[in-house]
Scaffold this motif. Structure first.
Motif, PDB file in Angstrom:
ATOM      1  N   LEU A 156       0.760  -1.060   0.130  1.00  0.00           N
ATOM      2  CA  LEU A 156       0.006   0.171   0.131  1.00  0.00           C
ATOM      3  C   LEU A 156       0.864   1.175   0.071  1.00  0.00           C
ATOM      4  N   SER A 157       0.283   2.457  -0.544  1.00  0.00           N
ATOM      5  CA  SER A 157       0.965   3.546  -0.402  1.00  0.00           C
ATOM      6  C   SER A 157       0.849   4.154   0.806  1.00  0.00           C
ATOM      7  N   GLY A 158       1.467   5.204   1.309  1.00  0.00           N
ATOM      8  CA  GLY A 158       1.574   5.789   2.740  1.00  0.00           C
ATOM      9  C   GLY A 158       0.299   6.200   3.018  1.00  0.00           C
ATOM     10  N   GLY A 159      -0.577   6.966   2.016  1.00  0.00           N
ATOM     11  CA  GLY A 159      -1.929   7.392   2.437  1.00  0.00           C
ATOM     12  C   GLY A 159      -2.763   6.232   2.457  1.00  0.00           C
ATOM     13  N   ASP A 180      -1.449  10.668  16.358  1.00  0.00           N
ATOM     14  CA  ASP A 180      -0.028  11.117  16.665  1.00  0.00           C
ATOM     15  C   ASP A 180       0.725  11.394  15.583  1.00  0.00           C
ATOM     16  N   GLU A 181       0.844  12.475  15.082  1.00  0.00           N
ATOM     17  CA  GLU A 181       1.233  13.131  13.893  1.00  0.00           C
ATOM     18  C   GLU A 181       1.026  12.380  12.860  1.00  0.00           C
ATOM     19  N   ALA A 182      -0.212  12.237  12.689  1.00  0.00           N
ATOM     20  CA  ALA A 182      -0.686  11.360  11.576  1.00  0.00           C
ATOM     21  C   ALA A 182      -0.395  11.442  10.126  1.00  0.00           C
ATOM     22  N   THR A 183      -0.128  12.753   9.975  1.00  0.00           N
ATOM     23  CA  THR A 183       0.182  13.231   8.504  1.00  0.00           C
ATOM     24  C   THR A 183       1.621  13.400   8.225  1.00  0.00           C
ATOM     25  N   SER A 184       2.606  13.283   9.342  1.00  0.00           N
ATOM     26  CA  SER A 184       3.675  14.004   9.177  1.00  0.00           C
ATOM     27  C   SER A 184       4.685  13.149   8.316  1.00  0.00           C
ATOM     28  N   ALA A 185       4.361  11.910   8.008  1.00  0.00           N
ATOM     29  CA  ALA A 185       5.082  11.154   7.206  1.00  0.00           C
ATOM     30  C   ALA A 185       4.543  11.192   5.702  1.00  0.00           C
ATOM     31  N   LEU A 186       3.476  11.795   5.606  1.00  0.00           N
ATOM     32  CA  LEU A 186       3.023  11.841   4.134  1.00  0.00           C
ATOM     33  C   LEU A 186       3.249  13.160   3.366  1.00  0.00           C
ATOM     34  N   PRO A 188       2.289  16.492   0.818  1.00  0.00           N
ATOM     35  CA  PRO A 188       1.152  17.402   0.990  1.00  0.00           C
ATOM     36  C   PRO A 188      -0.043  16.829   0.180  1.00  0.00           C
ATOM     37  N   ASP A 189      -0.068  16.268  -0.782  1.00  0.00           N
ATOM     38  CA  ASP A 189      -1.506  15.777  -1.492  1.00  0.00           C
ATOM     39  C   ASP A 189      -1.926  14.704  -0.586  1.00  0.00           C
ATOM     40  N   THR A 190      -1.281  13.880  -0.175  1.00  0.00           N
ATOM     41  CA  THR A 190      -1.897  12.820   0.657  1.00  0.00           C
ATOM     42  C   THR A 190      -2.271  13.142   2.011  1.00  0.00           C
ATOM     43  N   THR A 191      -1.513  14.301   2.521  1.00  0.00           N
ATOM     44  CA  THR A 191      -1.894  14.725   3.911  1.00  0.00           C
ATOM     45  C   THR A 191      -3.607  15.390   3.641  1.00  0.00           C
ATOM     46  N   GLN A 192      -3.633  16.062   2.530  1.00  0.00           N
ATOM     47  CA  GLN A 192      -4.817  16.535   2.413  1.00  0.00           C
ATOM     48  C   GLN A 192      -5.831  15.575   2.549  1.00  0.00           C
ATOM     49  N   THR A 221      -6.578  23.226   9.007  1.00  0.00           N
ATOM     50  CA  THR A 221      -7.468  22.647   8.290  1.00  0.00           C
ATOM     51  C   THR A 221      -8.559  21.981   9.095  1.00  0.00           C
ATOM     52  N   ILE A 222      -8.196  21.119  10.149  1.00  0.00           N
ATOM     53  CA  ILE A 222      -9.382  20.326  10.715  1.00  0.00           C
ATOM     54  C   ILE A 222      -9.689  20.818  12.259  1.00  0.00           C
ATOM     55  N   ALA A 223      -8.746  21.552  12.984  1.00  0.00           N
ATOM     56  CA  ALA A 223      -9.041  21.614  14.345  1.00  0.00           C
ATOM     57  C   ALA A 223     -10.057  22.641  14.582  1.00  0.00           C
ATOM     58  N   ASP A 224     -10.835  22.465  15.750  1.00  0.00           N
ATOM     59  CA  ASP A 224     -11.647  23.473  16.234  1.00  0.00           C
ATOM     60  C   ASP A 224     -10.942  24.263  17.207  1.00  0.00           C
ATOM     61  N   ASN A 225     -10.112  23.559  18.181  1.00  0.00           N
ATOM     62  CA  ASN A 225      -9.386  24.187  19.258  1.00  0.00           C
ATOM     63  C   ASN A 225      -8.025  23.693  19.235  1.00  0.00           C
ATOM     64  N   VAL A 226      -7.198  24.539  19.636  1.00  0.00           N
ATOM     65  CA  VAL A 226      -5.754  24.150  19.580  1.00  0.00           C
ATOM     66  C   VAL A 226      -4.897  24.734  20.801  1.00  0.00           C
ATOM     67  N   ALA A 227      -4.164  23.780  21.341  1.00  0.00           N
ATOM     68  CA  ALA A 227      -3.379  24.098  22.705  1.00  0.00           C
ATOM     69  C   ALA A 227      -1.716  24.081  22.156  1.00  0.00           C
ATOM     70  N   VAL A 228      -1.081  24.822  22.590  1.00  0.00           N
ATOM     71  CA  VAL A 228       0.307  24.933  22.118  1.00  0.00           C
ATOM     72  C   VAL A 228       1.185  24.566  23.396  1.00  0.00           C
ATOM     73  N   MET A 229       2.002  23.632  23.122  1.00  0.00           N
ATOM     74  CA  MET A 229       2.862  22.965  24.031  1.00  0.00           C
ATOM     75  C   MET A 229       4.341  23.566  24.016  1.00  0.00           C
ATOM     76  N   GLU A 230       4.981  23.792  25.163  1.00  0.00           N
ATOM     77  CA  GLU A 230       6.388  23.993  25.158  1.00  0.00           C
ATOM     78  C   GLU A 230       6.891  23.747  26.370  1.00  0.00           C
ATOM     79  N   LYS A 231       7.915  22.898  26.358  1.00  0.00           N
ATOM     80  CA  LYS A 231       8.679  22.564  27.488  1.00  0.00           C
ATOM     81  C   LYS A 231       7.680  21.694  28.674  1.00  0.00           C
ATOM     82  N   GLY A 232       6.716  20.918  28.029  1.00  0.00           N
ATOM     83  CA  GLY A 232       5.742  20.058  28.838  1.00  0.00           C
ATOM     84  C   GLY A 232       4.575  20.981  29.322  1.00  0.00           C
ATOM     85  N   ARG A 233       4.541  22.287  29.145  1.00  0.00           N
ATOM     86  CA  ARG A 233       3.270  22.849  29.327  1.00  0.00           C
ATOM     87  C   ARG A 233       2.590  23.165  28.030  1.00  0.00           C
TER      88      ARG A 233
END
Lengths: 352, 226
Positions: A156-159, A180-186, A188-192, A221-233
């Motif tokens: 199978l292809s990555g997508g 967990d980083e579900a599209t990071s190995a794909l 851009p087209d496949t990511t979409q 593209t997909i999120a309603d809410n976002v949390a930004v993490m830095e150094k565990g917080r």
């Protein structure tokens, strides 16, 4: 820090509720390493929560605390009403049946066909053979791979692999899907393509999604809410539009800048200065702010010639906003008057 | 008694004995691969699962198992077969003959195969195990339904390697009167200066090894290519 509920579900009863969640690892020579540091986060049922951060920020660890692949050191993690922290392994297995997970490297079973991969979680859940058949066929159609049932993952292809991963994670109809980083190995087209599928999972099946990513494009593209993490917080969180349009923390600004221009940095500013003799000002245009026509109308009326030299207008979750840097020409008295009038209309910053 | 020339050979009259000895070797190898293979799989799984960060991480058990394997594995089989004679008497009731030899072979194979199994399992991507855990699978279920199938191709090649090593070890079994083609080659070929007999035995051993290797490669390739 809490994020507000989106459309579905009762905001008073988030599907996932983290309070003071901390994970420390015993480090070398006794110094403990804190990977996750006192995280509070609510994820409403039916929402898509993105968690962004650079690698090492603790986001991957945080998501593994939710399904207790790693035990939290302290704090409280309530998934659909069940406190996960301190639960014995046997009970945890029950909780995990209600939480799907997909991975950057897909983690498909190479020794099984696509069908066998989808059957595995159903076998674990004790689903009967006939029901397995029905469910697998349904899942394959949902992710658009009905003809790949008997293919082995290596073909199978990555997508396609990630779509199988998503189908496998959804097999037991979990309420919560951890990505967990579900599209990071794909690419851009496949990511979409995969992001579209995740949106469908959320919209059609009502599955709540927690997506870990370092790609702001995924958030936009997909999120309603976002949390930004830095150094565990979690250093900043909220609805995606709010965070994108008014990032408060430096790390958030850096992330937002990867998809939408903010104001020129020192180097870009120096380059602009060389080409544009006038004064440089940055305007913030927001969905609920002044219309562009009003802003540019002021400049035209005052007869201040201007050039748009940096920034742009972006669209996030159906709302537009922009950060525009203008070079203003003309006699300084005119420019001053125009700026004074503009300040009443739009948030404005003169760039030194 | 005069030394027979190279051309004088008793090969013609020895054929029935050669086939009998070949049969003895096959019996020893079969028992060893079945029982030693199974025990080696279990011990190998235990070695892998108790490693730090393993599904059943346990420092003490891991250390004890490693010590045990590292102690027995390097002993040359010709010494090992003699050293375990007292234990063989206890367990199988006799210190010589085929039964005692099979006992020693199983033990020796178990320690060797355990390491081979462990090495195969180490190469299974940890993410696959994580995925199975995330699905709510129990650790034992993961070990048996994910780890072993995922490591099957390298494990088959490992078992093929062990198979050939066991055929080699059976040649020593003659030391405790267990028979076998290797022993036959020594007694009727080497010691009688009957080069023809020696070489027939060698060719039979080579044929066995070749067949095992070809079958092993075929199986492993079939799994790898799917």
């Amino acid at each position: 820090m809490t994020t507000t509920a989106t459309d579905a579900g009762d905001p008073a009863q988030p599907l996932l509720r983290l309070r003071g969640v901390t994970k420390t690892y015993p480090g070398r020579r006794g110094a403990a390493v804190t990977a996750v540091d006192g995280v509070d986060l609510d994820v409403a049922a039916g929402g898509i929560q993105a968690i962004v951060g650079y690698s090492g920020a603790g986001k991957s660890t945080l998501v593994r605390l939710v399904n207790a692949l790693e035990p939290a050191t302290s704090g409280s993690i309530v998934v659909d009403g069940v406190e996960v922290v301190g639960l014995p392994e046997r009970r945890l297995r029950q909780v995990r049946l209600g939480i799907g997970m997909i991975f950057q490297q897909f983690n498909l079973f190479e020794s099984r066909t696509v069908w066998g991969n989808l059957a595995y979680p159903l076998q674990v859940a004790g689903v009967g053979k006939a029901e397995q058949q029905r469910r697998i066929s349904e899942l394959l159609h949902f992710v658009g791979l009905p003809d790949k049932a008997h293919a082995h993952p290596r073909h199978l292809s990555g997508g396609q692999k990630q779509r199988v991963g998503i189908a496998r994670a959804l097999a037991t109809s979990p309420k919560l899907l951890l990505a967990d980083e579900a599209t990071s190995a794909l690419d851009p087209d496949t990511t979409q393509e995969v992001l579209e599928l995740l949106k469908r999972v959320n919209a059609e099946l009502g599955t709540t999604i927690v997506a870990i990513t370092h790609e702001m494009d995924v958030v936009r593209t997909i999120a309603d809410n976002v949390a930004v993490m830095e150094k565990g917080r979690v250093v900043e969180s909220g609805p995606v539009y709010d965070v994108f349009s008014a990032p408060r923390q430096p790390v958030t600004r850096r992330f937002v800048r990867t998809v939408v221009d903010d104001e020129p940095d020192a180097a870009a500013l120096a380059a602009l200065r060389e080409r544009h003799p006038g004064r440089l000002v940055k305007l913030e245009l927001r969905e609920d702010g002044p219309r562009q026509a009003d802003v540019f109308g002021v400049l035209s009326r005052r007869q201040v010639p201007f050039a748009l030299v940096y920034g742009g207008i972006e669209e996030v979750r159906g709302a537009t906003f922009g950060n525009l840097t203008l070079a203003l020409d003309g006699p300084s008295a005119e420019v001053d008057a125009a700026l004074a009038e503009l300040r009443d209309v739009v948030p404005l910053k003169e760039l030194a | 008694m005069t030394t027979p020339s190279v051309l004088e050979t008793r090969l013609g009259e020895l054929w029935p004995d050669i086939w009998h000895a070949t049969g003895e070797t096959l019996v020893m190898v079969a028992w060893t691969m079945v029982l030693g293979g199974a025990l080696g799989l279990l011990l190998g799984l235990a070695l892998y699962l108790t490693r730090s960060r393993g599904l059943f991480a346990n420092r003490v058990v891991s250390a004890v198992l490693n010590l045990l394997v590292n102690f027995f594995r390097p002993i040359p089989f010709i010494i090992f077969i003699a050293a375990v004679q007292p234990l063989a008497r206890e367990v199988v009731g006799i210190g010589i003959g085929m039964r005692a030899a099979i006992f020693a072979l199983i033990l020796a194979a178990m320690f060797g195969i355990a390491r081979i199994v462990e090495q195969s399992l180490v190469n299974v991507p940890p993410g696959v195990i994580e995925a199975a855990r995330a699905m709510g699978a129990s650790r034992l279920r993961i070990a048996l339904t994910v780890l072993v199938p995922e490591a099957l191709a390298p494990m088959i090649l490992g078992y093929t390697f062990a198979f050939v090593a066991v055929i080699d070890m059976t040649a020593v079994a003659g030391l405790i009167a267990a028979g076998g083609i290797g022993n036959f080659a020594q007694v009727y070929g080497y010691r009688q200066y009957d080069t023809a007999v020696t070489w027939v035995c060698v060719l039979i051993l080579v044929a066995m090894v070749q067949i095992v290797q070809v079958v092993g490669n075929l199986l492993a390739n079939r799994i790898l290519r799917r």
